[in-house]
Design a protein around this motif. Structure first.
Motif, PDB file in Angstrom:
ATOM      1  N   LEU A   1       0.836  -1.201   0.000  1.00  0.00           N
ATOM      2  CA  LEU A   1       0.000   0.000   0.000  1.00  0.00           C
ATOM      3  C   LEU A   1       0.870   1.251   0.000  1.00  0.00           C
ATOM      4  N   GLU A   2       0.494   2.195  -0.823  1.00  0.00           N
ATOM      5  CA  GLU A   2       1.175   3.476  -0.783  1.00  0.00           C
ATOM      6  C   GLU A   2       0.241   4.572  -1.281  1.00  0.00           C
ATOM      7  N   LYS A   3       0.470   5.757  -0.786  1.00  0.00           N
ATOM      8  CA  LYS A   3      -0.346   6.908  -1.163  1.00  0.00           C
ATOM      9  C   LYS A   3       0.132   7.465  -2.492  1.00  0.00           C
ATOM     10  N   GLY A   4      -0.769   7.583  -3.448  1.00  0.00           N
ATOM     11  CA  GLY A   4      -0.423   8.175  -4.733  1.00  0.00           C
ATOM     12  C   GLY A   4      -0.097   9.652  -4.565  1.00  0.00           C
ATOM     13  N   VAL A   5       0.732  10.178  -5.440  1.00  0.00           N
ATOM     14  CA  VAL A   5       1.165  11.578  -5.338  1.00  0.00           C
ATOM     15  C   VAL A   5      -0.037  12.519  -5.269  1.00  0.00           C
ATOM     16  N   HIS A   6      -1.052  12.229  -6.066  1.00  0.00           N
ATOM     17  CA  HIS A   6      -2.229  13.110  -6.110  1.00  0.00           C
ATOM     18  C   HIS A   6      -3.443  12.502  -5.418  1.00  0.00           C
ATOM     19  N   GLU A   7      -3.242  11.428  -4.648  1.00  0.00           N
ATOM     20  CA  GLU A   7      -4.368  10.759  -3.992  1.00  0.00           C
ATOM     21  C   GLU A   7      -4.822  11.532  -2.763  1.00  0.00           C
ATOM     22  N   ASP A   8      -6.123  11.687  -2.617  1.00  0.00           N
ATOM     23  CA  ASP A   8      -6.698  12.365  -1.464  1.00  0.00           C
ATOM     24  C   ASP A   8      -6.364  11.589  -0.192  1.00  0.00           C
TER      25      ASP A   8
ATOM     26  N   GLY B   1      -7.990  11.249   2.517  1.00  0.00           N
ATOM     27  CA  GLY B   1      -9.136  10.486   3.012  1.00  0.00           C
ATOM     28  C   GLY B   1      -9.302   9.170   2.276  1.00  0.00           C
ATOM     29  N   ALA B   2      -9.131   9.206   0.950  1.00  0.00           N
ATOM     30  CA  ALA B   2      -9.242   7.989   0.135  1.00  0.00           C
ATOM     31  C   ALA B   2      -8.123   7.014   0.481  1.00  0.00           C
ATOM     32  N   TYR B   3      -6.922   7.541   0.721  1.00  0.00           N
ATOM     33  CA  TYR B   3      -5.791   6.690   1.096  1.00  0.00           C
ATOM     34  C   TYR B   3      -6.039   6.017   2.445  1.00  0.00           C
ATOM     35  N   THR B   4      -6.570   6.769   3.405  1.00  0.00           N
ATOM     36  CA  THR B   4      -6.861   6.226   4.729  1.00  0.00           C
ATOM     37  C   THR B   4      -7.896   5.109   4.650  1.00  0.00           C
ATOM     38  N   ALA B   5      -8.935   5.315   3.848  1.00  0.00           N
ATOM     39  CA  ALA B   5      -9.979   4.293   3.678  1.00  0.00           C
ATOM     40  C   ALA B   5      -9.401   3.026   3.062  1.00  0.00           C
ATOM     41  N   LYS B   6      -8.492   3.187   2.107  1.00  0.00           N
ATOM     42  CA  LYS B   6      -7.850   2.052   1.436  1.00  0.00           C
ATOM     43  C   LYS B   6      -7.027   1.236   2.425  1.00  0.00           C
ATOM     44  N   VAL B   7      -6.236   1.916   3.248  1.00  0.00           N
ATOM     45  CA  VAL B   7      -5.412   1.229   4.254  1.00  0.00           C
ATOM     46  C   VAL B   7      -6.296   0.516   5.275  1.00  0.00           C
TER      47      VAL B   7
ATOM     48  N   TRP C   1      -0.043   2.486   7.193  1.00  0.00           N
ATOM     49  CA  TRP C   1      -0.422   3.830   6.721  1.00  0.00           C
ATOM     50  C   TRP C   1       0.825   4.685   6.504  1.00  0.00           C
ATOM     51  N   ILE C   2       1.710   4.689   7.484  1.00  0.00           N
ATOM     52  CA  ILE C   2       2.918   5.515   7.384  1.00  0.00           C
ATOM     53  C   ILE C   2       3.885   4.957   6.346  1.00  0.00           C
ATOM     54  N   MET C   3       3.992   3.631   6.249  1.00  0.00           N
ATOM     55  CA  MET C   3       4.893   3.025   5.261  1.00  0.00           C
ATOM     56  C   MET C   3       4.470   3.371   3.836  1.00  0.00           C
ATOM     57  N   GLY C   4       3.195   3.672   3.657  1.00  0.00           N
ATOM     58  CA  GLY C   4       2.700   4.003   2.323  1.00  0.00           C
ATOM     59  C   GLY C   4       2.965   5.431   1.891  1.00  0.00           C
TER      60      GLY C   4
ATOM     61  N   THR D   1      -5.068   6.110  16.095  1.00  0.00           N
ATOM     62  CA  THR D   1      -5.677   5.304  15.035  1.00  0.00           C
ATOM     63  C   THR D   1      -5.325   5.926  13.688  1.00  0.00           C
ATOM     64  N   VAL D   2      -5.692   5.251  12.601  1.00  0.00           N
ATOM     65  CA  VAL D   2      -5.414   5.817  11.272  1.00  0.00           C
ATOM     66  C   VAL D   2      -6.192   7.112  11.066  1.00  0.00           C
ATOM     67  N   MET D   3      -7.344   7.241  11.711  1.00  0.00           N
ATOM     68  CA  MET D   3      -8.105   8.487  11.604  1.00  0.00           C
ATOM     69  C   MET D   3      -7.365   9.620  12.302  1.00  0.00           C
ATOM     70  N   ASP D   4      -6.705   9.307  13.422  1.00  0.00           N
ATOM     71  CA  ASP D   4      -5.884  10.312  14.098  1.00  0.00           C
ATOM     72  C   ASP D   4      -4.730  10.739  13.188  1.00  0.00           C
ATOM     73  N   LEU D   5      -4.128   9.770  12.509  1.00  0.00           N
ATOM     74  CA  LEU D   5      -3.034  10.086  11.580  1.00  0.00           C
ATOM     75  C   LEU D   5      -3.533  10.960  10.435  1.00  0.00           C
ATOM     76  N   LYS D   6      -4.691  10.624   9.908  1.00  0.00           N
ATOM     77  CA  LYS D   6      -5.265  11.425   8.814  1.00  0.00           C
ATOM     78  C   LYS D   6      -5.506  12.867   9.265  1.00  0.00           C
ATOM     79  N   ASN D   7      -6.081  13.019  10.465  1.00  0.00           N
ATOM     80  CA  ASN D   7      -6.364  14.361  10.985  1.00  0.00           C
ATOM     81  C   ASN D   7      -5.075  15.134  11.257  1.00  0.00           C
ATOM     82  N   GLU D   8      -4.068  14.424  11.778  1.00  0.00           N
ATOM     83  CA  GLU D   8      -2.784  15.071  12.041  1.00  0.00           C
ATOM     84  C   GLU D   8      -2.110  15.470  10.728  1.00  0.00           C
ATOM     85  N   TYR D   9      -2.224  14.626   9.708  1.00  0.00           N
ATOM     86  CA  TYR D   9      -1.683  14.924   8.377  1.00  0.00           C
ATOM     87  C   TYR D   9      -2.337  16.192   7.833  1.00  0.00           C
TER      88      TYR D   9
END
Length: 199
Positions: free
Chosen positions: A92-99, A101-107, A130-133, A167-175
């Motif tokens: 799993l990895e976050k695309g350069v232009h990936e939202d 929120g969408a990345y968090t849902a995928k993970v 999540w972070i490795m991506g 949680t991953v939601m905390d990571l998303k919010n912190e991001y």
């Protein structure tokens, strides 16, 4: 209409997860045979033909609802090992232009499959994936700060049991919060443009 897709690991389950609330909740007062008929009517011809052959000498309409759903999952969900599911998490990895929120849902979705009731702590595993991506160069600063954020939350939760681990939601919010702060920091770095005085 359900169409079998061999490229999807959970072909029927994916379809059923989407439509099951309509049948099981809104259709909770329906008779057993009516719910069976609703599902059968949503199968494409080739899927229905396979089901018909699978359950002979019974007819598909003679199956109980739960029996029908279990049979369709066995027929149209591609078997996959837990090792493979966890390997997919590593990819799993976050695309350069990936939202974000969408990345968090995928993970979150892939990690739920990979854990599946295992003793490993779900949130820790999801956070790691999540972070490795976050592999793009633009995310390098985020990775360092988010690892520090996780470490801080872990220490706080050990000192005080009332404080939950991240949680991953905390990571998303912190991001998202960091994105705003970094933009503001860059804005403050820009030199002020003063008006040119005329003599």
């Amino acid at each position: 209409v359900f169409t079998f897709d061999a490229e999807c690991d959970r072909s029927f389950s994916e379809w059923y997860d989407r439509y099951s609330p309509i049948i099981e909740n809104e259709g909770s007062t329906l008779k057993e045979e009516t719910k069976v008929r609703l599902v059968l009517e949503k199968l494409e011809d080739s899927a229905y033909a396979r089901l018909k052959s699978e359950v002979q000498p019974k007819k598909p309409s003679e199956l109980m609802f739960n029996e029908l759903i279990d049979t369709l999952k066995l027929m149209f969900d591609v078997p996959i090992s837990m090792v493979t599911e966890r390997y997919k998490c590593r990819l799993l990895e976050k695309g350069v232009h990936e939202d974000i929120g969408a990345y968090t849902a995928k993970v979150n979705e892939q990690c739920e499959r990979a854990i599946d009731g295992d003793s490993i702590r779900k949130d820790d595993f999801k956070n790691l994936c999540w972070i490795m991506g976050l592999n793009s160069p633009s995310d390098s600063e985020y990775r360092v700060r988010l690892l520090a954020f996780l470490d801080k939350k872990h220490i706080e939760s050990k000192k005080n049991s009332a404080i939950a681990n991240a949680t991953v939601m905390d990571l998303k919010n912190e991001y998202s919060r960091m994105t705003v702060l970094l933009k503001e920091a860059k804005m403050l770095e820009q030199p002020l443009v003063k008006g040119v005085q005329k003599h």
